[in-house]
Design a protein around this motif. Sequence first.
Motif, PDB file in Angstrom:
ATOM      1  N   LYS A 119     -25.342 -13.784  -4.823  1.00 52.00           N
ATOM      2  CA  LYS A 119     -26.360 -13.197  -3.945  1.00 52.00           C
ATOM      3  C   LYS A 119     -27.758 -13.194  -4.552  1.00 52.00           C
ATOM      4  O   LYS A 119     -28.646 -12.530  -4.029  1.00 52.00           O
ATOM      5  N   MET A 120     -27.977 -13.920  -5.652  1.00 52.87           N
ATOM      6  CA  MET A 120     -29.299 -13.948  -6.275  1.00 52.87           C
ATOM      7  C   MET A 120     -30.370 -14.295  -5.248  1.00 52.87           C
ATOM      8  O   MET A 120     -30.230 -15.270  -4.505  1.00 52.87           O
ATOM      9  N   PRO A 121     -31.477 -13.513  -5.186  1.00 54.17           N
ATOM     10  CA  PRO A 121     -32.531 -13.806  -4.206  1.00 54.17           C
ATOM     11  C   PRO A 121     -33.146 -15.188  -4.375  1.00 54.17           C
ATOM     12  O   PRO A 121     -33.512 -15.829  -3.397  1.00 54.17           O
ATOM     13  N   GLU A 122     -33.258 -15.640  -5.618  1.00 51.45           N
ATOM     14  CA  GLU A 122     -33.868 -16.948  -5.895  1.00 51.45           C
ATOM     15  C   GLU A 122     -32.882 -17.797  -6.692  1.00 51.45           C
ATOM     16  O   GLU A 122     -32.992 -17.929  -7.904  1.00 51.45           O
ATOM     17  N   PRO A 123     -31.889 -18.383  -6.027  1.00 44.50           N
ATOM     18  CA  PRO A 123     -30.907 -19.186  -6.761  1.00 44.50           C
ATOM     19  C   PRO A 123     -31.568 -20.407  -7.392  1.00 44.50           C
ATOM     20  O   PRO A 123     -32.435 -21.046  -6.791  1.00 44.50           O
ATOM     21  N   ALA A 124     -31.147 -20.714  -8.603  1.00 45.22           N
ATOM     22  CA  ALA A 124     -31.730 -21.848  -9.325  1.00 45.22           C
ATOM     23  C   ALA A 124     -31.064 -23.141  -8.888  1.00 45.22           C
ATOM     24  O   ALA A 124     -29.835 -23.221  -8.852  1.00 45.22           O
ATOM     25  N   PRO A 125     -31.853 -24.162  -8.546  1.00 43.92           N
ATOM     26  CA  PRO A 125     -31.252 -25.446  -8.155  1.00 43.92           C
ATOM     27  C   PRO A 125     -30.312 -26.003  -9.212  1.00 43.92           C
ATOM     28  O   PRO A 125     -29.288 -26.605  -8.887  1.00 43.92           O
ATOM     29  N   GLN A 126     -30.660 -25.801 -10.499  1.00 47.02           N
ATOM     30  CA  GLN A 126     -29.817 -26.335 -11.568  1.00 47.02           C
ATOM     31  C   GLN A 126     -28.439 -25.670 -11.600  1.00 47.02           C
ATOM     32  O   GLN A 126     -27.483 -26.219 -12.150  1.00 47.02           O
ATOM     33  N   ALA A 127     -28.337 -24.467 -11.031  1.00 48.32           N
ATOM     34  CA  ALA A 127     -27.071 -23.732 -11.060  1.00 48.32           C
ATOM     35  C   ALA A 127     -26.276 -23.883  -9.764  1.00 48.32           C
ATOM     36  O   ALA A 127     -25.263 -23.217  -9.585  1.00 48.32           O
ATOM     37  N   ALA A 128     -26.722 -24.757  -8.864  1.00 51.31           N
ATOM     38  CA  ALA A 128     -26.102 -24.852  -7.543  1.00 51.31           C
ATOM     39  C   ALA A 128     -24.602 -25.143  -7.628  1.00 51.31           C
ATOM     40  O   ALA A 128     -23.784 -24.446  -7.005  1.00 51.31           O
ATOM     41  N   GLU A 129     -24.221 -26.160  -8.411  1.00 52.36           N
ATOM     42  CA  GLU A 129     -22.811 -26.534  -8.472  1.00 52.36           C
ATOM     43  C   GLU A 129     -21.953 -25.375  -8.964  1.00 52.36           C
ATOM     44  O   GLU A 129     -20.854 -25.125  -8.460  1.00 52.36           O
ATOM     45  N   SER A 130     -22.467 -24.623  -9.932  1.00 55.63           N
ATOM     46  CA  SER A 130     -21.710 -23.474 -10.448  1.00 55.63           C
ATOM     47  C   SER A 130     -21.614 -22.367  -9.400  1.00 55.63           C
ATOM     48  O   SER A 130     -20.577 -21.709  -9.271  1.00 55.63           O
ATOM     49  N   LEU A 131     -22.684 -22.153  -8.665  1.00 61.76           N
ATOM     50  CA  LEU A 131     -22.647 -21.145  -7.613  1.00 61.76           C
ATOM     51  C   LEU A 131     -21.612 -21.502  -6.554  1.00 61.76           C
ATOM     52  O   LEU A 131     -20.890 -20.636  -6.050  1.00 61.76           O
ATOM     53  N   TRP A 132     -21.525 -22.783  -6.209  1.00 62.67           N
ATOM     54  CA  TRP A 132     -20.538 -23.184  -5.209  1.00 62.67           C
ATOM     55  C   TRP A 132     -19.116 -22.916  -5.720  1.00 62.67           C
ATOM     56  O   TRP A 132     -18.247 -22.478  -4.962  1.00 62.67           O
ATOM     57  N   ARG A 133     -18.884 -23.181  -6.998  1.00 63.64           N
ATOM     58  CA  ARG A 133     -17.546 -22.926  -7.548  1.00 63.64           C
ATOM     59  C   ARG A 133     -17.233 -21.438  -7.585  1.00 63.64           C
ATOM     60  O   ARG A 133     -16.087 -21.023  -7.389  1.00 63.64           O
TER      61      ARG A 133
END
Length: 786
Positions: free
Chosen positions: A457-471
């Motif tokens: 739920k981070m307000p400003e998700p980092a593009p570099q962390a996208a794949e990890s967020l999806w997992r």
Amino acid sequence: MSSSPGRPSPKRPVLAGLRSALPGNRKELLDAALLFGPSVGAAVLLEMTFDLVLPAIPTGLTLSVSLLLLSARWLRRHKTSPSFPLESRRLPPRIEALIGRDREVREVADLALKSRLVVVRGVTGIGTSAVAVNAGWRVAPEPEQQHYADLRGQDRDEPENWQSVAERVLRTLGRPLGPIKDERVAAQEVSTTLHLSGRLLLLDNVARWDQVAWLPRHVPGSRIIVAGDLVVAADDLNDVEVVHVGILDAADGLELLRSRIEAEQMGVERLRDEPEAGDRLAKRFLRRPALVVGIGRWLTQNRKESIASLVDQLEAGPRDRVLQVLLDLQLRRVSQEARQLLGLLVYAPIAELGTDGVAALAGSSEDEAGQAMEELSRYGLAEMTRRRIRVVGAARAIVTSPDGKPGDAKPERWKAALQRLVKHFADRADLLADRLPQEEARGWFGLEDRALLQMLKMPEPAPQAAESLWRIADALEVWFALEQRHEERREAACALAKAAKKLRYPDAWATAELRLCLIALELGEPGRAREHFDEAARLQAGVESWPAQLHLARAATLLAAGDEFAAVEAALVQYGQALPGGDTTGQATRLINMAVLQIRRGQVSGFTGRKDGTAPQHGDAVPHESVPGTQDEAHRLYRDAVETLVQALEIARRSGDLRAEAHTLELLALVNRCLGRTHEASNGWEEAAELYDRARDTIGQARCQMHRAATLPEADHAEAAKLLWSAVERLPAMGVSTALAWLHLARVDPRNTREQREKGLAALAQWDEGAEPLQVTEIRRRLESL
């Protein structure tokens, strides 16, 4: 849909569209994943039988609506992996010398021993937790009697809601969770567990009264203590015992300070050598234990500084920020490594981290991270409990980034640190989700699920962390679905949709919308489900290139909204065509879904075949006349459904999928009921309920109880009522199954027919406007006629 050669074989629900969000694989959704994943072997019929009368009905006059979902097959293979620390549920160590609090501790213990709910209330830093913990050790000296939960959540700005707290409490008590519909059910679970047990439940750091207002006020033979700086209305605490923890006397504050520095003889001598400064210190700054502890640290670590100089510096600062002034003095003495860690912790998306998480954030070894954590704790800038660290609130206000920028500017190394942290949690969540439902995996997710959700739920998700967020989103879906915590499932899917939209990953966004669609269907919200399905379809290309799961979702939404059987069949055919070759579990899903469609057609054929167009009434002396041939057609469809389900059952049993097997048995029992085989149907639902119980699927178990109640003869109305009351407590608030349960209850336990009628109609509220299946119309008519 074809498989990508370089894609790893999906072992559990890998989120549809998430892997495709990675570079080089952006075009397709993975073939898994609306609800659980590609290893699934069956669809689920969630909203099922409409038994028109109790106890017996003519053959072929049962209606059902099906919501076609996937069930989970949890992997049973073991992997070589590190062990994970689990949250301790015992009390923290008692404080041996709790100066100035003997009266409060004694009062709390005495009240708790009377089996009353005791609230220990006091402002932050006043020692509320210490009083509650020491009192807890008095009333429950054996660790086996203790149950403890710290309710400081992972969101620094928003305390956990009552449902989340209830889940924490039930997990602490070792109770199975399942969906928590209302406060009454949660309170009953607590009462049942603690009654005459002699055990203690202590909930620490409660921020708002509504987090714990649902707790039972009196449970014989048990003790419940709630502690914290509670925000309450004037009359909230009228029915509970309250012990207020106030400021210390100056003499007690000075004694506490001496006890903190007695090991440092130079510190005690300084208090004796500077009596005037010591008196000023005691009167102005030694009234709150947290500040006393901080001053004790400063005195032992700054031997060359006079007490008078400390008092001058504290008096020069703002009166309401004395602890900040003190911590600012301490921060100057912290090493560069610890200061850098503090700068990163302040901006971490979660409030509390274990040693492994700190190491990932800092990019260091766990030994180095542990040393820095110990240093921050030693100087009072962070709290260390059970190898987990949380930055002190006052320290957050004064910290400067390691790059020398103002406190509100993130360090330059922040992006890399965040990426490491999110990847660390994604890797752990991946590994442990594969090991569910093993207890170690359950324990880890029980400890970290709110942290995972907060990162998503981070307000400003980092593009570099996208794949990890999806997992992380994938693992949370597995976990929350297993636990049947549907509101958290929805919260995670909404967070995924928001992050994917912000980062411009349409496949991941579409997957989130599909999950939201299925969750809405499961909770009896067809209108909302259709909205999410339409959004998912909009995000994908034309129908001819839809992934398999989108066709399955279309079939589900069509069935929930009405009886467009031709369109549903077309969607299921397209689903089968879109499955990759060799996907046996997907083919099993198709088989069960086709059986559901056959059952629905048979039921509607039997119902609409009546010449008068009405359902039979309880007590009808003469069966109503039927249109010639319609009952024969219904029976043919039922027999076809049996053949289809037998094939699906063989696959489910071969794969070891308990829930798929239970769903299939539930459907076979329904067909037996439609064919007038009441005894076989009752036995089938009983067997399915046992499998649901083993799979910890309380909703499926509740449905089977409802169906069995419908088959009991009039002489067993008391038993039927018992089954139905148990079912309505665990069924979702909305939906056909819930409405049907209330309708049945009005027949077998008509003590409050009006209330049962209103609750049944409320469960159908989502169909109040717009299209609805024939069965919903008939259930509504019967409820309105009560």
